[in-house]
Design a protein around this motif. Structure first.
Motif, PDB file in Angstrom:
ATOM      1  N   LEU A  19       0.811  -1.210   0.000  1.00 26.51           N
ATOM      2  CA  LEU A  19       0.000   0.000   0.000  1.00 26.51           C
ATOM      3  C   LEU A  19       0.846   1.262   0.000  1.00 26.51           C
ATOM      4  CD1 LEU A  19      -2.726  -0.980   2.572  1.00 26.51           C
ATOM      5  CD2 LEU A  19      -2.779  -1.198   0.126  1.00 26.51           C
ATOM      6  N   ASP A  50       0.726   3.874  -2.812  1.00 33.26           N
ATOM      7  CA  ASP A  50      -0.524   4.528  -3.160  1.00 33.26           C
ATOM      8  C   ASP A  50      -0.470   6.014  -2.769  1.00 33.26           C
ATOM      9  OD1 ASP A  50      -3.587   3.318  -3.677  1.00 33.26           O
ATOM     10  OD2 ASP A  50      -3.437   5.328  -2.835  1.00 33.26           O
ATOM     11  N   VAL A  57      -2.852   8.208  -2.550  1.00 33.75           N
ATOM     12  CA  VAL A  57      -3.970   8.624  -1.692  1.00 33.75           C
ATOM     13  C   VAL A  57      -3.623   8.379  -0.232  1.00 33.75           C
ATOM     14  CG1 VAL A  57      -6.372   8.208  -1.154  1.00 33.75           C
ATOM     15  CG2 VAL A  57      -5.623   8.122  -3.506  1.00 33.75           C
ATOM     16  N   LEU A  58      -3.155   7.154   0.056  1.00 34.13           N
ATOM     17  CA  LEU A  58      -2.856   6.803   1.446  1.00 34.13           C
ATOM     18  C   LEU A  58      -1.707   7.634   1.989  1.00 34.13           C
ATOM     19  CD1 LEU A  58      -3.681   4.806   3.623  1.00 34.13           C
ATOM     20  CD2 LEU A  58      -1.766   3.441   2.955  1.00 34.13           C
ATOM     21  N   VAL A  90      -3.040  11.183   2.841  1.00 29.48           N
ATOM     22  CA  VAL A  90      -3.917  11.217   4.014  1.00 29.48           C
ATOM     23  C   VAL A  90      -3.131  10.899   5.278  1.00 29.48           C
ATOM     24  CG1 VAL A  90      -5.869  10.089   5.091  1.00 29.48           C
ATOM     25  CG2 VAL A  90      -5.997  10.758   2.731  1.00 29.48           C
ATOM     26  N   ILE A 112      -2.841  12.486   8.964  1.00 33.60           N
ATOM     27  CA  ILE A 112      -3.511  11.779  10.056  1.00 33.60           C
ATOM     28  C   ILE A 112      -2.525  11.280  11.123  1.00 33.60           C
ATOM     29  CG2 ILE A 112      -4.781   9.667  10.569  1.00 33.60           C
ATOM     30  CD1 ILE A 112      -6.625  11.634   9.588  1.00 33.60           C
ATOM     31  N   CYS A 114      -1.535  13.457  14.042  1.00 37.28           N
ATOM     32  CA  CYS A 114      -2.677  13.659  14.945  1.00 37.28           C
ATOM     33  C   CYS A 114      -2.884  12.435  15.825  1.00 37.28           C
ATOM     34  CB  CYS A 114      -3.940  13.932  14.140  1.00 37.28           C
ATOM     35  SG  CYS A 114      -3.835  15.385  13.119  1.00 37.28           S
TER      36      CYS A 114
END
Lengths: 111, 315
Positions: free
Chosen positions: B173, B176, B178-179, B182, B186, B189
């Motif tokens: 993954l 990718d 997108v990951l 994000v 994330i 946090c």
């Protein structure tokens, strides 16, 4: 008067969100293919949750609670589509009969 | 020349055969070679004198094992029966249970200094139990390491693991976009939230176990999104060992000290602080941090061992 307008705006947006959740549940139980079901649940997870929490923000006004609710929308909209994206990616990668349901690339738009 | 060129053109012969690759090409196929080696090994291992020695050792071990198992079973049964005989009768009013609960609820804040009564319970009144739980986690990590860790003896080449490597890179993954995007937002946090839970265990719901679990989950997400190479730069086997050892050692030492010096109504000279502040609750905050470190290391170690058989990429 202001309170009355706020109540009706909240009620309308909340009703939209609940409608999206009803659509989600119906689609999740009625549809057969996994991509369609993911699409149906995506409606509720993005649009429905956004509507409901936005209605809460309007009804609570501008304070710390509404900031927390805004962060809730932000994180849910960031994480939920990504997980749906990966579920669909795994489905495309591992389902050998995927071509029965989905048209890829150059096939797209053909009958 | 022309013949050789035509042979290369039609794919009958590889011109670079014997020059670039296949330095030690065996005459037999791989599976055959494996079979021959295994037969030779078995013949060597199954010599009569070796078999006899193994049988003797096994019989001796079996006798000792049976005797020790019998004695320890009997002793455990006696201890448990004695403990059962001390319990109050079934159905009778149990004063101890009522007293303990009311004592925790009424005097918990005053005696431990923690607003969160659960934290005060698990890290002050019953800290010995929590110490055992942390060690159970550590033991579980050791067991998983024993079972799954790849070392020089069971390491397989990429050629033998062809299918695994293929699928691993195919479903990886970390490529990718997108990951990656994000997770860049994330993961900090999540880690910050884990630290917040860890530090506020004595004031609000949370504490070592939940904060450590959030930290470990953030680390797992980080290594999924950006690859193990990035995580290996700061979380190696050495770092994991040192963090776990220091946390468990500090917990054992600090709690042992408090038990011997401050428990049972003796004067406890570690200040409790004002209830509600971050530095309150005496030893609860450092113990929370220690437990959180152990839990986080264990979670990430589990993931890393199950995924690729090592922590930190070292063999």
């Amino acid at each position: 008067m202001i309170e009355w307008i706020r109540f009706w705006i909240t009620a309308v947006i909340l009703f939209c969100g609940i409608l999206a959740f009803i659509l989600e549940v119906a689609g999740l139980f009625r549809l057969g293919f996994v991509m369609n079901r993911m699409h149906a649940s995506g409606i509720g997870d993005s649009f429905g949750l956004g509507c409901v929490v936005f209605a809460m923000i309007i009804s609570s006004g501008l304070n710390l609670d509404s900031l927390k609710l805004f962060l809730l929308i932000l994180f849910m909209w960031l994480t939920s589509p990504v997980s749906t994206h990966f579920l669909s990616r795994i489905e495309v990668n591992t389902n050998p009969f995927i071509a029965r349901y989905v048209r890829f690339g150059t096939d797209y738009g053909k009958k | 020349m022309k013949k050789r060129f035509l042979a290369w053109l039609y794919g009958d012969q590889d011109v670079m055969d014997g020059i670039l690759d296949n330095f030690n090409k065996p005459d037999v196929s791989h599976s055959e070679l494996k079979k021959i080696t295994r037969a030779a090994e078995e013949e060597y291992d199954h010599r009569p004198e070796v078999l006899e020695a193994i049988g003797r050792d096994r019989a001796r071990f079996r006798t000792i094992y049976l005797v020790i198992a019998f004695i320890s079973c009997i002793m455990l049964t006696l201890v448990l029966l004695y403990t059962v005989s001390l319990l109050p009768e079934y159905g009778a009013e149990n004063p101890r249970a009522v007293e303990v609960v009311s004592r925790y609820v009424e005097d918990g804040l005053e005696e431990t200094g923690a607003v969160n009564i659960v934290s005060g319970m698990i890290l002050d009144y019953r800290a010995f139990d929590t110490l055992g739980e942390s060690h159970v986690l550590f033991t579980a990590l050791i067991c998983v390491m024993i079972l799954l860790r790849i070392d020089r003896k069971n390491q397989r080449s990429d050629y033998e693991d062809y299918y695994t490597v293929r699928t691993d890179t195919y479903f990886d993954l970390s490529t990718d976009p997108v990951l990656r995007l994000v997770c860049a937002v994330i993961v900090p946090c999540i880690l910050l939230y884990g630290i917040y839970i860890l530090l506020n265990g004595q004031n609000s719901p949370g504490g070592g176990f939940s904060g450590g679990a959030v930290l470990g989950a953030g680390m797992i997400l980080f290594s999924v999104a950006f690859g193990f190479d990035k995580a290996d730069r700061f979380f190696t086997l050495k770092v994991s060992n040192i963090v776990t050892f220091v946390s468990l050692g500090f917990y054992s030492f600090a709690k042992g000290y408090v038990f011997f010096m401050g428990a049972n109504g003796l004067e406890n000279h570690i200040p409790k602080g004002t209830p509600g502040a971050i530095f309150s609750g005496g030893m609860i905050l450092p113990l929370d941090i220690a437990v959180g470190c152990v839990v986080g290391c264990t979670m990430f170690g589990f993931y890393s061992l199950f995924r690729r058989g090592s922590i930190g990429g070292q063999i």
